[in-house]
Design an enzyme around this catalytic site. Structure first.
Site, PDB file in Angstrom:
ATOM      1  CB  SER A 130      42.933  46.382  44.244  1.00  0.00           C
ATOM      2  OG  SER A 130      42.698  45.717  43.015  1.00  0.00           O
TER       3      SER A 130
ATOM      4  CE1 TYR B  15      38.260  44.636  46.009  1.00  0.00           C
ATOM      5  CE2 TYR B  15      39.215  44.806  43.811  1.00  0.00           C
ATOM      6  CZ  TYR B  15      39.346  44.496  45.148  1.00  0.00           C
ATOM      7  OH  TYR B  15      40.547  44.082  45.630  1.00  0.00           O
TER       8      TYR B  15
END
Length: 318
Positions: A125, A150
């Site tokens: 990501s 995350y």
């Protein structure tokens, strides 16, 4: 050869399954259809994009079930897109990120190693850049100052994959996605969230008073990058590489909203708020490495893509 796609009912996953099937690959998918957002959207997405796909209901954290699947399917390549997503959700539900993004990823690495998988492509990501990098983000910049759990799990995935490449020769490619959008997208992300709200006349929360920029990347461009990476396994030593997949064109949040307003035919009710914990002020991908490796070159602007999202929201959500 068989390709196993994890997170096959997810946004990027279902489009990837469709693209692999379209070029004649044998594809087996898995997904746990969790309730982070409405599982019915996931079922409808699969029915619309890849209705004849073989998708098994399975949780990556269940090593026994995953082992049975590997032994049955014997995948030569794996596209790992399953993960607990969402920056803000990780602030209040950390344990699900550990189970899915860390425990599940180790389970997958072990099976890829022991079952002789030729190439693992996995989703990272743009969030990994956190506070360490300055735009445009390049793969050589540090990723050791994440702004959310995350992001930390995704950075950990890259380190874990590198370790398996270094120790066991597992060929692995990590892909840092930059804000992917399109029809059938995730309802918790701004493109769908804002489009639905504007169409329905509901207010939208505009964080940091609109002073944010994002590198929005059209789903078809992303899938082309996923397949390009899959077709070009690393020959490095150790055999591990990481690529940015983004549009290389950050968009001001206010401009993003204006395009949605024009497509929806009505103004947004904007509620300006301070910066949210875990968010990043700007994302911008340096995509030179992916272009050189497999010709990655996004072509879709938000002016071309966002109206299609608004039209899809109008049709799907009524």
């Amino acid at each position: 050869m068989t390709v196993l796609v994890t997170g096959a009912a997810g946004f990027i996953g279902a489009y990837t399954v469709r693209a692999l099937q379209a070029r004649g690959e044998r594809v087996v998918g898995l997904d746990n259809y969790n309730d982070y957002y409405d599982p019915q959207l996931k079922r409808d997405r699969v029915a619309a994009l890849c209705p004849d796909a073989d998708i098994r209901v399975l949780d990556l954290a269940d090593l026994d079930a995953l082992t049975v699947l590997f032994d049955e399917v014997r995948p030569e390549r794996v596209v790992h897109l399953a993960a607990q997503a969402g920056v803000r959700y990780s602030l209040t539900n950390p344990h699900v990120y550990v189970q899915s993004n860390l425990v599940g990823f180790v389970n997958l690495l072990e099976l890829c190693r022991h079952r002789g998988v030729a190439h693992l492509v996995y989703a990272s990501s743009s969030s990994v850049y956190g506070d360490s990098a300055t735009p445009p983000f390049s793969e050589d910049q540090r990723i050791d100052r994440p702004r959310s759990l995350y992001a930390a799990t995704k950075a950990a995935n890259e380190l874990m994959a590198y370790t398996y490449a270094q120790l066991y020769g597992l060929r692995a490619t990590g892909l840092r996605f930059f804000t992917v959008y399109g029809p059938w997208g995730r309802p918790d992300m701004a493109p769908l969230l804002f489009s639905r709200a504007v169409l329905e006349g509901r207010p939208i929360d505009v964080f940091n008073h609109g002073r944010m920029r994002r590198d929005f990347t059209w789903i078809d461009d992303i899938v082309a990058g996923v397949l390009g990476a899959l077709d070009h396994p690393p020959a490095d030593t150790p055999p591990h590489r990481v690529f940015n997949l983004g549009n290389h064109t950050p968009v001001e949040l206010e401009r993003f909203i204006a395009v949605i307003e024009q497509a929806a035919g009505r103004p947004a009710q904007k509620v300006y708020k301070p910066m949210q914990p875990g968010d990043m002020l700007e994302t911008m991908a340096d995509t030179a490495r992916a272009k050189a490796a497999f010709g990655f070159e996004p072509t879709t602007s938000i002016e071309a893509g966002l109206p299609r999202v608004v039209d899809w929201c109008r049709a799907y959500f009524g």
